[in-house]
Design an enzyme around this catalytic site. Structure first.
Site, PDB file in Angstrom:
ATOM      1  CD  GLU A 175      -2.995   1.083   2.271  1.00 51.00           C
ATOM      2  OE1 GLU A 175      -2.641   0.599   3.357  1.00 51.00           O
ATOM      3  OE2 GLU A 175      -4.076   1.637   2.098  1.00 51.00           O
ATOM      4  CD  GLU A 352      -2.058  -1.899  11.024  1.00 52.07           C
ATOM      5  OE1 GLU A 352      -2.569  -2.218   9.939  1.00 52.07           O
ATOM      6  OE2 GLU A 352      -1.680  -0.738  11.284  1.00 52.07           O
TER       7      GLU A 352
HETATM    8 ZN   LIG Z   1      -4.564   1.647   9.100  1.00 59.40          ZN
END
Ligand SMILES: [Zn+2]
Length: 911
Positions: A175, A352
């Site tokens: 990402e 997360e």
């Molecule tokens: Zn995040």
């Protein structure tokens, strides 16, 4: 994803673009190649590379990757197959490739026909590439089959290689748009497909990927081939792989519960020798998963979970489905880990894991909604930690989120939460405190407005509606409206996410003789002195809640403010005083008139901690806006001493603010005020029995002590701190790990290097370079950079460009030194003289953020010099525009405030 949480926190840049229709870009212009037959649909052949999203008429259905990796080498090979589906015939396909060098490529049709293709990589700088086929592919299914070689990235992106203690490690960070560095891909979040990985690696190395290991076999040449199970549909930015001599710890599986029938295997990995530091985070993980499964009413989606501490990592952590990767400082805990870091680690882990549902299972369709991912995970992390650690004071996290976002959101160059993303360079702009902190605060405000259960019902509905798919913010708001049964939340929510800045509420209480008492509230946009913001140009729908104190008691008055000015009658008679942000849950600042401000100060202990913090913030912001006097600000800080520990901690910012506005003589007088204001709080805290202290007390103590040592009159204590630092670091003696608490390490090293000269610097650096503890290294390097002399900084800069200091640490040093009031001019010259070398070693994601340091300057000339310099380096720091704009604005506002307020502050201390 979590931005790194060191002192040099990621202050992302972002580009300010006018809101356009942003969910679906205009279809790109298409031209037709020569038609093959009159009745046929013409093959689609987009001539120009797409600048935003790829064309929607070709999409991947499944990926199969077969890779041969060896961390000791510099590159890897891959055989890749992508099943695709085409809405029409295609002679050309656009996709992404920013690393793989493709040696052979063909399309295989369902009937077995093979059509050779030629890939042209890097048609655009960000990796948009095209494949041209010898013959037009018919509409429908095909499989792209290719072989390639690709280098391991060395700047922490894609499948990258880092060394620690002489050992090479591989790990991934995709990402936002770096999967294209590892394999040829349709590298966008809307393309969710199953991935099947087969990876060959040296015998005996640890290996993990998104899927559980299915089987393995000897591949000869001291290599083993591992077959991983096919994943659920995931987007390319979640693909994960780890190969290397990692320590591995297998915990007991997360037991089944009433939501999930199967246990979840749980493991963690860290660089060789660090496995023992995984115990604490593994211990708390099952409780986090269990809480979130019940919140979402949906079982953990990915079958198994691996927690991986990368040997070096550019962010805090990354939520790859079933294989989360962290920087070491965000996962490893040992006896030297401070309480603040330990809490940060648990909260990052909760963040997360929350993404496994919100982000992974349900994914934004495009980057303009990535804010919702991050805002939600940030908000959910506090909620989870509050449940898992009920005595930890996590309830205040949303208030702290507001306070963390508001400085950036005070700028004209801030961005709205939901911002259009029109090119790849804009994506990283979206990972800033507006996304994480303002987004989380706004979610909290609307949860408070809807009620906890109604809000949760909306979230549950959202998970069920969009599991394994994509959703936009409109889908989210529809889920909230439907789940809660309160559709009026939508326009209010939109007013917060679709416009930038902070609502500023001017509150006046009127109690006319014989008339109706009431509150008059007028909205504007908050702006500090010197700002270019048009304060009257915006209104929000504010879910206002105020606490009204009158002769009959305390009431909360609620009203959705939809107009510029709102009158709220007070039916129980005139109020004695009003707190215009009940519970501190509202994302707004307020300006009370002098009488109300005095009443709030006098009743400070009647406010809860969130209210105290939002009041103090409004007063500090009022000072920056020229509406609150120095004397009142000092009185506010003194009132804060009667408040909660978090409020006391927040008030320490007043000392720093005043210090920055005073000359040497004034600073001497400030020192006496600091002692008189904060000394008693320190004494009271020190006298408190250890067993009675809360986490908030323990977090406050080192901050309070730092303020007294830095701005107070503590010559002897400074010397003692410096000598503890020397003992800890082994300067002129054997190192003694018990000589300093981890909480005081940064403060002690700062004092040591400032008061102890070159010998201290040399000793501290030698200790640091021999340490393999990244948290400690980063704390020491940041302190040395922030407080070292010109000579120290020159040495540190030279070494930071060498092999003993990592690229991430180079950024830490840069951020520290640019904040070093005395050393900055000389360090800045070094930066300018060696900029290309500096950038080459910097993690890719950090490069555009370098321009943000312009905000450290506080004169018009220096700001202009930095601005000119960074603009001249545009090629090296692509995507820097918003970072620079924010830096320039922060520096300019600093200079304006100094000019406007210094005399007043000096006068306040002259008495
Ligand atoms: Zn995040």
């Amino acid at each position: 994803m979590t931005p790194r949480t060191s002192a040099s926190v990621l202050l992302g840049a972002a580009s300010l673009l006018v809101l356009a229709a942003c969910t679906t870009p205009e279809p790109a212009a298409e031209t037709t190649a020569e038609p093959t037959a009159p009745a046929e649909v013409a093959p689609i052949r987009l001539e120009e590379p797409p600048t935003g999203q790829l064309p929607a008429d070709v999409h991947p259905v499944a990926y199969r990757l077969d890779l041969v990796t060896d961390p000791h080498k510099d590159s890897f090979t891959g055989h890749e197959e992508i099943d695709i589906s085409m809405d029409g015939p295609h002679a050309r396909i656009w996709l992404h490739d920013l690393g793989p060098d493709v040696s052979s490529l063909k399309a295989v049709l369902p009937d077995g026909t093979e059509i050779v293709g030629t890939i042209t990589t890097g048609v655009t700088e960000d990796g948009v590439s095209r494949i041209d086929f010898d013959t037009t592919l018919p509409s429908g299914a095909a499989t792209l089959v290719m072989d390639f070689t690709a280098p391991y990235d060395r700047n922490l992106a894609g499948l990258y290689k880092v060394e620690q203690a002489g050992r090479p490690y591989l790990v991934t960070q995709m990402e936002a748009s770096d999967a294209r560095r590892m394999f040829v891909s349709f590298d966008e979040p809307r393309f969710k497909t199953p991935y099947t990985l087969t990876v060959t690696a040296p015998v005996g190395m640890a290996i993990a990927a998104n899927g559980a290991l299915d089987s393995s076999e000897d591949a000869g040449n001291s290599m083993t081939t591992y077959h991983f199970k096919t994943t659920r549909p995931i987007q390319s930015y979640l693909v994960a792989l780890m190969v290397g001599p990692y320590d591995s710890v297998t915990a007991a599986p997360v037991p089944p519960n009433d939501i999930r029938g199967e246990p979840v295997p749980l493991r963690a990995f860290a660089a060789a020798g660090k496995g023992s530091q995984l115990t604490d985070v593994l211990a708390i993980t099952p409780a986090i998963i269990d809480y979130q499964e019940h919140y979402f009413d949906y079982p953990y989606p990915y079958g198994k979970l691996d927690l991986i501490a990368a040997a070096d990592f550019a962010y805090g952590a990354m939520e790859n489905a079933g294989a989360i990767v962290y920087r070491e400082a965000a996962l490893l805990i040992d006896e030297h880990t401070s309480l603040a870091r330990r809490r940060g680690i648990f909260s990052t882990n909760a963040h997360e894991i929350a993404h496994q549902w919100f982000g992974d299972l349900v994914t934004p369709a495009w980057w303009d909604d990535i804010w919702l991912n991050e805002a939600f995970a940030t908000w959910m992390a506090s909620k989870t930690m509050n449940a898992v650690d009920p005595d930890g004071g996590w309830k205040l996290s949303p208030v702290k989120s507001s306070l963390n976002a508001m400085p950036l959101d005070s700028l004209a160059s801030t961005r709205q939460i939901r911002n259009p993303i029109e090119k790849t360079g804009d994506i990283n702009d979206a990972f800033d405190s507006i996304t994480y902190q303002k987004g989380a605060s706004v979610l909290n405000m609307f949860e408070t407005y809807l009620g906890e259960d109604a809000f949760r019902d909306g979230i549950r509905l959202h998970m069920k509606r969009h599991a394994d798919g994509n959703a936009t913010v409109d889908d989210f708001m529809q889920s909230l409206a439907d789940g809660s049964g309160q559709p009026d939340v939508v326009p209010a929510f939109r007013s917060y996410i679709m416009q930038p800045g902070i609502p500023y509420l001017d509150i006046s209480l009127s109690c006319p003789d014989g008339g109706q008492p009431g509150l008059t509230i007028t909205q504007s946009r908050y702006a500090p002195l010197g700002s270019t913001i048009d304060t009257g140009a915006q209104t929000w729908q504010v879910p206002f809640a105020a606490e009204v104190h009158d002769s009959t008691g305390t009431h909360v008055v609620r009203r959705m403010l939809t107009d510029k000015t709102t009158e709220i009658p007070l039916d129980d008679g005139c109020a004695d005083w009003v707190m215009p942000n009940a519970g501190g849950a509202g994302y707004w600042r307020f300006i009370a008139d002098a009488d109300d401000a005095a009443a709030l100060r006098a009743n400070f202990t009647a406010l809860d901690a969130g209210e105290q913090m939002m009041l103090l913030d409004s007063q500090m912001a009022g000072f920056n806006a020229g509406k609150v006097s120095t004397a009142d600000l000092m009185a506010d800080a003194q009132a804060a001493m009667t408040g909660a520990p978090d409020t006391v901690a927040q008030s320490l910012g007043v000392a720093g603010k005043l210090h920055g506005l005073l000359g040497d003589e004034g600073r001497t007088k400030l020192a006496a005020w600091v002692e008189a204001t904060y000394g008693p709080a320190w004494n009271a805290l020190s006298a408190k029995p250890e067993a009675d202290k809360t986490d908030a007390d323990r977090l406050l103590a080192p901050q309070l002590w730092n303020t007294l040592l830095t701005y107070g009159q503590r010559t002897d204590e400074r010397a003692a701190m410096a000598s503890s630092a020397k003992a800890y670091l082994g300067i002129g003696q054997d190192a003694d790990a018990a000589a300093l608490s981890p909480e005081d390490l940064g403060t002690a090293v700062s004092i040591g290097v400032r008061d102890g000269g070159r010998a201290f610097y040399d000793g501290a650096l030698a200790y640091t370079l021999a340490s393999d503890n990244q948290t400690e290294r980063s704390a020491i390097l940041y302190a040395l950079a922030g407080s070292g002399s010109d000579e120290d900084l020159a040495d540190l800069f030279k070494r930071a460009l060498g092999d003993e200091i990592t690229g991430s640490e180079l950024y830490t040093i840069y951020a520290g030194a640019m904040g070093n009031e005395k050393g900055r001019p000389a360090f800045w010259q070094l930066v300018k003289d060696n900029f290309a070398t500096l950038v080459a070693k910097m993690p890719s994601v950090r490069r555009p953020q370098l321009a943000r340091a312009t905000g450290n300057f506080c004169t018009a000339d220096e700001v202009a010099d930095a601005e000119t310099f960074f603009k001249g380096q545009a090629d090296l720091i692509s995507g820097y525009e918003r970072s620079l704009a924010q830096g320039v604005e922060a520096g300019t506002l600093c200079a304006t405030l100094k000019e406007a307020k210094s005399a007043e502050v000096e006068a306040a201390f002259a008495e």
